[in-house]
Write a protein that holds these residues in place. Structure first.
Motif: not given
Length: 91
Positions: A9, A34, A38, A47
């Motif tokens: 992430i 994620a 992210s 991710g």
């Protein structure tokens, strides 16, 4: 040639990365976090970075992927920002 597989992430701030690690330690799902936080294109796939060879990633990231403990979230700073990295396996 050694390979590793990891999920990560990517965020801009250390504080957020640390909060994400706390959420993971409380049982939050990595792929959910994620997708939510992210800024990396890999966020769409939870991710997942897939399998990669030593030297393919930036040095700080590479070091954790090839020497860090497996399955635990690691905090890594690179030129891209702060990464929460979980190494899934190494060959």
């Amino acid at each position: 040639m050694k390979t590793a597989s990891a999920v990560h992430i990517l965020v801009k701030h250390q504080k957020l990365a640390e909060e994400i690690i706390q959420q993971l330690n409380k049982g939050a799902r990595f792929d959910t976090l994620a997708k939510k936080y992210s800024s990396c294109p890999s966020a769409k796939s939870g991710g997942h970075l897939g399998e990669f060879k030593r030297g393919q990633m930036v040095p700080q990231f590479d070091k954790v992927c090839f020497s860090g403990e497996l399955i635990v979230p690691h905090l890594v700073k690179t030129k891209f920002g702060w990464h929460v990295v979980k190494v899934l396996y190494r060959t």
